[in-house]
Design an enzyme around this catalytic site. Sequence first.
Site, PDB file in Angstrom:
ATOM      1  N   LYS A  13     -10.790   7.582   1.019  1.00 61.53           N
ATOM      2  CA  LYS A  13     -10.034   8.236   2.102  1.00 61.53           C
ATOM      3  C   LYS A  13     -10.297   9.743   2.123  1.00 61.53           C
ATOM      4  CE  LYS A  13      -6.028   7.024   0.371  1.00 61.53           C
ATOM      5  NZ  LYS A  13      -6.428   6.312  -0.854  1.00 61.53           N
ATOM      6  N   ARG A  88       2.923   6.057   2.864  1.00 62.54           N
ATOM      7  CA  ARG A  88       2.562   5.198   1.749  1.00 62.54           C
ATOM      8  C   ARG A  88       3.607   4.141   1.475  1.00 62.54           C
ATOM      9  NH1 ARG A  88      -1.213   8.718  -1.424  1.00 62.54           N
ATOM     10  NH2 ARG A  88      -2.017   7.276  -2.930  1.00 62.54           N
ATOM     11  N   ARG A 127     -14.549   9.622 -10.964  1.00 60.05           N
ATOM     12  CA  ARG A 127     -14.411  10.755 -10.041  1.00 60.05           C
ATOM     13  C   ARG A 127     -14.309  12.073 -10.826  1.00 60.05           C
ATOM     14  NH1 ARG A 127      -9.955  10.195  -5.741  1.00 60.05           N
ATOM     15  NH2 ARG A 127      -8.854   9.401  -7.547  1.00 60.05           N
ATOM     16  N   ARG A 160      -9.331  14.224 -12.743  1.00 68.38           N
ATOM     17  CA  ARG A 160      -7.925  14.334 -12.367  1.00 68.38           C
ATOM     18  C   ARG A 160      -7.062  13.727 -13.459  1.00 68.38           C
ATOM     19  NH1 ARG A 160      -7.171  12.186  -6.233  1.00 68.38           N
ATOM     20  NH2 ARG A 160      -5.542  10.954  -7.221  1.00 68.38           N
ATOM     21  N   ARG A 171      -1.410   2.983 -10.360  1.00 71.22           N
ATOM     22  CA  ARG A 171      -1.485   3.406  -8.950  1.00 71.22           C
ATOM     23  C   ARG A 171      -1.888   2.228  -8.061  1.00 71.22           C
ATOM     24  NH1 ARG A 171      -5.598   7.806  -9.851  1.00 71.22           N
ATOM     25  NH2 ARG A 171      -5.856   7.750  -7.598  1.00 71.22           N
TER      26      ARG A 171
HETATM   27  P1  AP5 Z   1     -11.924   9.457  -2.855  1.00 72.58           P
HETATM   28  O1  AP5 Z   1     -12.469   9.806  -1.533  1.00 72.58           O
HETATM   29  O2  AP5 Z   1     -11.454  10.546  -3.756  1.00 72.58           O
HETATM   30  O3  AP5 Z   1     -10.821   8.286  -2.715  1.00 72.58           O
HETATM   31  P2  AP5 Z   1      -9.346   8.314  -2.158  1.00 72.58           P
HETATM   32  O4  AP5 Z   1      -9.182   7.105  -1.302  1.00 72.58           O
HETATM   33  O5  AP5 Z   1      -9.007   9.638  -1.582  1.00 72.58           O
HETATM   34  O6  AP5 Z   1      -8.574   8.027  -3.503  1.00 72.58           O
HETATM   35  P3  AP5 Z   1      -7.383   8.796  -4.200  1.00 72.58           P
HETATM   36  O7  AP5 Z   1      -7.387   8.342  -5.639  1.00 72.58           O
HETATM   37  O8  AP5 Z   1      -7.397  10.253  -3.925  1.00 72.58           O
HETATM   38  O9  AP5 Z   1      -6.192   8.161  -3.508  1.00 72.58           O
HETATM   39  P4  AP5 Z   1      -4.826   8.121  -4.009  1.00 72.58           P
HETATM   40  O10 AP5 Z   1      -4.270   7.565  -2.791  1.00 72.58           O
HETATM   41  O11 AP5 Z   1      -4.487   7.358  -5.228  1.00 72.58           O
HETATM   42  O12 AP5 Z   1      -4.516   9.639  -4.495  1.00 72.58           O
HETATM   43  P5  AP5 Z   1      -3.765  10.795  -3.787  1.00 72.58           P
HETATM   44  O13 AP5 Z   1      -4.376  12.061  -4.162  1.00 72.58           O
HETATM   45  O14 AP5 Z   1      -3.583  10.481  -2.355  1.00 72.58           O
HETATM   46  O15 AP5 Z   1     -13.047   8.597  -3.625  1.00 72.58           O
HETATM   47  C1  AP5 Z   1     -12.833   8.103  -4.948  1.00 72.58           C
HETATM   48  C2  AP5 Z   1     -14.115   8.249  -5.781  1.00 72.58           C
HETATM   49  O16 AP5 Z   1     -15.106   7.363  -5.239  1.00 72.58           O
HETATM   50  C3  AP5 Z   1     -14.757   9.652  -5.720  1.00 72.58           C
HETATM   51  O17 AP5 Z   1     -15.331   9.925  -6.973  1.00 72.58           O
HETATM   52  C4  AP5 Z   1     -15.827   9.543  -4.639  1.00 72.58           C
HETATM   53  O18 AP5 Z   1     -16.909  10.440  -4.858  1.00 72.58           O
HETATM   54  C5  AP5 Z   1     -16.252   8.084  -4.783  1.00 72.58           C
HETATM   55  N1  AP5 Z   1     -16.620   7.491  -3.491  1.00 72.58           N
HETATM   56  C6  AP5 Z   1     -16.046   7.722  -2.269  1.00 72.58           C
HETATM   57  N2  AP5 Z   1     -16.646   6.972  -1.318  1.00 72.58           N
HETATM   58  C7  AP5 Z   1     -17.610   6.223  -1.970  1.00 72.58           C
HETATM   59  C8  AP5 Z   1     -18.564   5.259  -1.546  1.00 72.58           C
HETATM   60  N3  AP5 Z   1     -18.652   4.888  -0.253  1.00 72.58           N
HETATM   61  N4  AP5 Z   1     -19.371   4.705  -2.477  1.00 72.58           N
HETATM   62  C9  AP5 Z   1     -19.283   5.068  -3.786  1.00 72.58           C
HETATM   63  N5  AP5 Z   1     -18.413   5.996  -4.256  1.00 72.58           N
HETATM   64  C10 AP5 Z   1     -17.577   6.564  -3.361  1.00 72.58           C
HETATM   65  O19 AP5 Z   1      -2.323  10.694  -4.477  1.00 72.58           O
HETATM   66  C11 AP5 Z   1      -2.135  11.076  -5.825  1.00 72.58           C
HETATM   67  C12 AP5 Z   1      -0.658  10.995  -6.199  1.00 72.58           C
HETATM   68  O20 AP5 Z   1       0.106  11.898  -5.370  1.00 72.58           O
HETATM   69  C13 AP5 Z   1       0.021   9.636  -6.000  1.00 72.58           C
HETATM   70  O21 AP5 Z   1      -0.201   8.772  -7.099  1.00 72.58           O
HETATM   71  C14 AP5 Z   1       1.484  10.061  -5.862  1.00 72.58           C
HETATM   72  O22 AP5 Z   1       2.043  10.375  -7.112  1.00 72.58           O
HETATM   73  C15 AP5 Z   1       1.373  11.337  -5.043  1.00 72.58           C
HETATM   74  N6  AP5 Z   1       1.397  11.061  -3.590  1.00 72.58           N
HETATM   75  C16 AP5 Z   1       0.389  11.238  -2.696  1.00 72.58           C
HETATM   76  N7  AP5 Z   1       0.753  10.854  -1.461  1.00 72.58           N
HETATM   77  C17 AP5 Z   1       2.036  10.427  -1.575  1.00 72.58           C
HETATM   78  C18 AP5 Z   1       2.968   9.875  -0.638  1.00 72.58           C
HETATM   79  N8  AP5 Z   1       2.677   9.688   0.652  1.00 72.58           N
HETATM   80  N9  AP5 Z   1       4.193   9.534  -1.104  1.00 72.58           N
HETATM   81  C19 AP5 Z   1       4.541   9.723  -2.391  1.00 72.58           C
HETATM   82  N10 AP5 Z   1       3.697  10.202  -3.324  1.00 72.58           N
HETATM   83  C20 AP5 Z   1       2.462  10.562  -2.922  1.00 72.58           C
HETATM   84 MG    MG Z   2      -7.778  11.246  -2.203  1.00 79.21          MG
END
Ligand code: AP5
Ligand code: MG
Length: 220
Positions: A13, A88, A127, A160, A171
């Site tokens: 994403k 979420r 990552r 991270r 997660r």
């Molecule tokens: P990446 O693009 O970083 O993936 P992502 O979908 O953004 O994954 P996240 O882990 O960031 O999502 P998340 O939802 O758990 O974390 P968030 O920061 O939102 O890609 C992942 C890896 O794969 C990278 O290394 C990339 O290079 C690689 N990649 C990408 N595309 C690829 C492809 N096509 N092929 C191969 N490799 C690829 O949330 C973190 C924390 O914040 C949560 O756990 C929670 O505590 C809090 N939080 C965030 N939002 C909320 C909310 N709405 N409500 C409550 N708490 C929240």
């Molecule tokens: Mg992300």
Amino acid sequence: MRLVFLGPPGAGKGTQADLLSEKTGLPHISPGDMFRRAVKEGSELGRKVKEYMDGGLLVPDDVTVGVIRERMLEPDCAAGFILDGFPRNMRQAEALDVMMSEAGVRLDAAVNFEVPFDILVERSVGRRVCRGCGATYHLRHNPPRAEGICDECGGELVQRDDDREETVKERLSVYSRETRPLVEYYREKGILVSVNGDQALDAVAAELASVLRDLAERPR
Ligand code: AP5
Ligand code: MG
């Protein structure tokens, strides 16, 4: 366009939101990125959210909705946005509906990045992110030109805190329980579109561009 990006942790994403934002100028709004910045700065918000993030749990809805509501009122969101990682759960989705109707606008699409569960752990554990500018890499799938150094700003690449295997698994289970039901929610509203996230980065970006083009041409 007003877009929500759905999909499990590691689905791509953030990577695709960055690319699309660069291409279109739409602001990329990620509560995860905002919370990580707050933790790094040691602000009051950072102190509130750290424990939840480290445990792989959702930050309480009142905090998250408040942060997003404030961000969406900034002028750069008037013409559209990419919401990455919000909503979420069902309560957040309902809060977003209220924000949209108060503003007299509606979401154009919820984009679901579909990736088989078994590859998500490897995506997150491999990552690396830049300590300076936040750019995202992957040790195998998207490595930087020089090991451990950001291509964009020369900053140090780190893992991270929530990308250790046990936390990633937590997660993923939070995703299954709380977030996956939103796929049905947006399908029922008729705005769900799917993108195959299990392809090379460029292929995912091309499929996303094509899906958004079709959407823009569809009569509303
Ligand atoms: P990446 O693009 O970083 O993936 P992502 O979908 O953004 O994954 P996240 O882990 O960031 O999502 P998340 O939802 O758990 O974390 P968030 O920061 O939102 O890609 C992942 C890896 O794969 C990278 O290394 C990339 O290079 C690689 N990649 C990408 N595309 C690829 C492809 N096509 N092929 C191969 N490799 C690829 O949330 C973190 C924390 O914040 C949560 O756990 C929670 O505590 C809090 N939080 C965030 N939002 C909320 C909310 N709405 N409500 C409550 N708490 C929240
Ligand atoms: Mg992300």
